[in-house]
Design a protein around this motif. Structure first.
Motif, PDB file in Angstrom:
ATOM      1  N   LEU A 186      32.496  39.225  54.200  1.00 26.54           N
ATOM      2  CA  LEU A 186      33.495  38.991  53.154  1.00 26.54           C
ATOM      3  C   LEU A 186      34.652  39.976  53.230  1.00 26.54           C
ATOM      4  CD1 LEU A 186      31.412  38.284  49.922  1.00 26.54           C
ATOM      5  CD2 LEU A 186      32.826  36.686  51.204  1.00 26.54           C
ATOM      6  N   TRP A 187      34.445  41.098  53.882  1.00 26.44           N
ATOM      7  CA  TRP A 187      35.383  42.209  53.833  1.00 26.44           C
ATOM      8  C   TRP A 187      36.073  42.465  55.172  1.00 26.44           C
ATOM      9  CZ3 TRP A 187      35.967  43.754  48.928  1.00 26.44           C
ATOM     10  CH2 TRP A 187      34.936  43.466  48.034  1.00 26.44           C
ATOM     11  N   PRO A 213      36.763  38.101  48.200  1.00 27.69           N
ATOM     12  CA  PRO A 213      35.793  39.187  47.998  1.00 27.69           C
ATOM     13  C   PRO A 213      35.971  39.911  46.662  1.00 27.69           C
ATOM     14  CG  PRO A 213      36.891  39.420  50.118  1.00 27.69           C
ATOM     15  CD  PRO A 213      37.584  38.326  49.385  1.00 27.69           C
ATOM     16  N   ILE A 214      37.212  40.120  46.276  1.00 27.17           N
ATOM     17  CA  ILE A 214      37.474  40.814  45.011  1.00 27.17           C
ATOM     18  C   ILE A 214      37.038  39.949  43.838  1.00 27.17           C
ATOM     19  CG2 ILE A 214      39.265  41.818  43.537  1.00 27.17           C
ATOM     20  CD1 ILE A 214      38.718  43.420  46.125  1.00 27.17           C
ATOM     21  N   VAL A 215      37.397  38.683  43.866  1.00 28.76           N
ATOM     22  CA  VAL A 215      37.026  37.771  42.783  1.00 28.76           C
ATOM     23  C   VAL A 215      35.505  37.681  42.662  1.00 28.76           C
ATOM     24  CG1 VAL A 215      37.082  35.372  42.006  1.00 28.76           C
ATOM     25  CG2 VAL A 215      39.163  36.449  42.882  1.00 28.76           C
ATOM     26  N   ILE A 216      34.836  37.464  43.771  1.00 27.12           N
ATOM     27  CA  ILE A 216      33.377  37.349  43.748  1.00 27.12           C
ATOM     28  C   ILE A 216      32.741  38.617  43.191  1.00 27.12           C
ATOM     29  CG2 ILE A 216      31.321  37.264  45.231  1.00 27.12           C
ATOM     30  CD1 ILE A 216      32.818  35.235  46.973  1.00 27.12           C
ATOM     31  N   SER A 217      33.238  39.755  43.596  1.00 30.60           N
ATOM     32  CA  SER A 217      32.632  41.018  43.171  1.00 30.60           C
ATOM     33  C   SER A 217      32.912  41.356  41.706  1.00 30.60           C
ATOM     34  CB  SER A 217      33.091  42.165  44.072  1.00 30.60           C
ATOM     35  OG  SER A 217      34.458  42.425  43.898  1.00 30.60           O
ATOM     36  N   GLN A 218      33.777  40.586  41.049  1.00 32.69           N
ATOM     37  CA  GLN A 218      34.095  40.859  39.653  1.00 32.69           C
ATOM     38  C   GLN A 218      33.526  39.822  38.680  1.00 32.69           C
ATOM     39  OE1 GLN A 218      38.366  41.325  39.668  1.00 32.69           O
ATOM     40  NE2 GLN A 218      38.233  43.375  40.519  1.00 32.69           N
ATOM     41  N   CYS A 260      30.166  38.994  37.995  1.00 34.06           N
ATOM     42  CA  CYS A 260      29.061  39.569  37.232  1.00 34.06           C
ATOM     43  C   CYS A 260      28.359  40.596  38.104  1.00 34.06           C
ATOM     44  CB  CYS A 260      28.078  38.496  36.762  1.00 34.06           C
ATOM     45  SG  CYS A 260      27.193  37.662  38.108  1.00 34.06           S
ATOM     46  N   LYS A 261      27.429  41.305  37.513  1.00 32.05           N
ATOM     47  CA  LYS A 261      26.734  42.379  38.227  1.00 32.05           C
ATOM     48  C   LYS A 261      26.005  41.859  39.466  1.00 32.05           C
ATOM     49  CE  LYS A 261      23.319  45.989  37.615  1.00 32.05           C
ATOM     50  NZ  LYS A 261      22.298  46.567  36.757  1.00 32.05           N
ATOM     51  N   ARG A 262      25.328  40.750  39.342  1.00 31.17           N
ATOM     52  CA  ARG A 262      24.558  40.198  40.464  1.00 31.17           C
ATOM     53  C   ARG A 262      25.484  39.796  41.608  1.00 31.17           C
ATOM     54  NH1 ARG A 262      18.968  38.567  41.120  1.00 31.17           N
ATOM     55  NH2 ARG A 262      19.060  39.191  38.986  1.00 31.17           N
ATOM     56  N   TRP A 263      26.588  39.105  41.278  1.00 34.85           N
ATOM     57  CA  TRP A 263      27.523  38.691  42.328  1.00 34.85           C
ATOM     58  C   TRP A 263      28.130  39.913  43.011  1.00 34.85           C
ATOM     59  CZ3 TRP A 263      30.777  33.700  41.959  1.00 34.85           C
ATOM     60  CH2 TRP A 263      29.947  32.629  41.597  1.00 34.85           C
ATOM     61  N   ARG A 264      28.418  40.949  42.241  1.00 35.45           N
ATOM     62  CA  ARG A 264      28.968  42.170  42.837  1.00 35.45           C
ATOM     63  C   ARG A 264      27.963  42.778  43.816  1.00 35.45           C
ATOM     64  NH1 ARG A 264      32.885  45.688  42.674  1.00 35.45           N
ATOM     65  NH2 ARG A 264      32.508  47.902  42.936  1.00 35.45           N
ATOM     66  N   GLU A 265      26.712  42.857  43.397  1.00 35.84           N
ATOM     67  CA  GLU A 265      25.677  43.398  44.273  1.00 35.84           C
ATOM     68  C   GLU A 265      25.604  42.607  45.574  1.00 35.84           C
ATOM     69  OE1 GLU A 265      22.212  43.170  41.794  1.00 35.84           O
ATOM     70  OE2 GLU A 265      22.753  44.977  40.662  1.00 35.84           O
ATOM     71  N   TYR A 266      25.633  41.292  45.464  1.00 38.36           N
ATOM     72  CA  TYR A 266      25.587  40.448  46.662  1.00 38.36           C
ATOM     73  C   TYR A 266      26.843  40.643  47.524  1.00 38.36           C
ATOM     74  CZ  TYR A 266      21.548  37.695  45.025  1.00 38.36           C
ATOM     75  OH  TYR A 266      20.309  37.276  44.623  1.00 38.36           O
ATOM     76  N   ALA A 267      28.014  40.589  46.896  1.00 43.58           N
ATOM     77  CA  ALA A 267      29.276  40.700  47.649  1.00 43.58           C
ATOM     78  C   ALA A 267      29.350  42.013  48.419  1.00 43.58           C
ATOM     79  CB  ALA A 267      30.468  40.574  46.706  1.00 43.58           C
TER      80      ALA A 267
END
Length: 160
Positions: free
Chosen positions: A67-68, A47-52, A54-61
């Motif tokens: 994921l959390w 979850p941390i990797v995905i959210s970091q 890009c902006k779009r991936w963070r929004e999705y995550a």
């Protein structure tokens, strides 16, 4: 239909990211399936990797509770007052929780005060517990057992 990429201000052709063309349902499945709940590094993993990325991936995550939903309570978390676990708990929304409470090594014990803090965080969410894995020494285990004696975890599927 032919695709004609546009040139950026630097003269480089900009190619759209294929990922951005995927429907959210597909992105959701990719993210959830890429997560390994058995990973020892989940707290600082998927979850941390995905959210970091890009902006779009963070929004999705941030809008995918599954994921959390893994909460790991180890002695290292004591130093920041379980802040990482609180973030995961909040972002998991109402997703079923997979919980691990563990003393990492003999010299890093989760004692009775830490166990009481953990239970204070987790008991309001007992209805969401899907799995509970416990690796503790006897004194904190007694605190856990005493607090859970009259608690009903209807969704609990796995206890180790």
């Amino acid at each position: 239909m032919a695709y004609h990429p546009e040139k950026s201000s630097l003269g480089v052709k900009e190619v759209p990211c294929v990922f951005e063309m995927l429907p959210f349902d597909i992105v959701h499945d990719i993210f959830v399936l890429s997560d390994d709940p058995a990973s020892e590094t989940k707290l600082h993993g998927t979850p941390i990797v995905i959210s970091q990325v890009c902006k779009r991936w963070r929004e999705y995550a941030l809008i995918i509770p599954a994921l959390w939903n893994a909460l790991r309570f180890h002695p290292a978390g004591l130093s920041n007052g379980w802040q990482d676990q609180l973030v995961f708990l909040e972002r998991s929304q109402e997703a079923p929780l997979d919980i691990e409470i563990k003393s990492a090594r003999r010299n890093e014990l989760l004692g009775i005060p830490a166990m009481k803090q953990i239970l204070q965080l987790l008991l309001p969410h007992v209805h969401r517990w899907r799995s509970l894995e416990i690796h503790l020494h006897i004194k904190p285990m007694r605190v856990l057992a005493d607090r859970l004696r009259h608690t009903r975890a209807a969704g609990l599927e796995r206890l180790i």
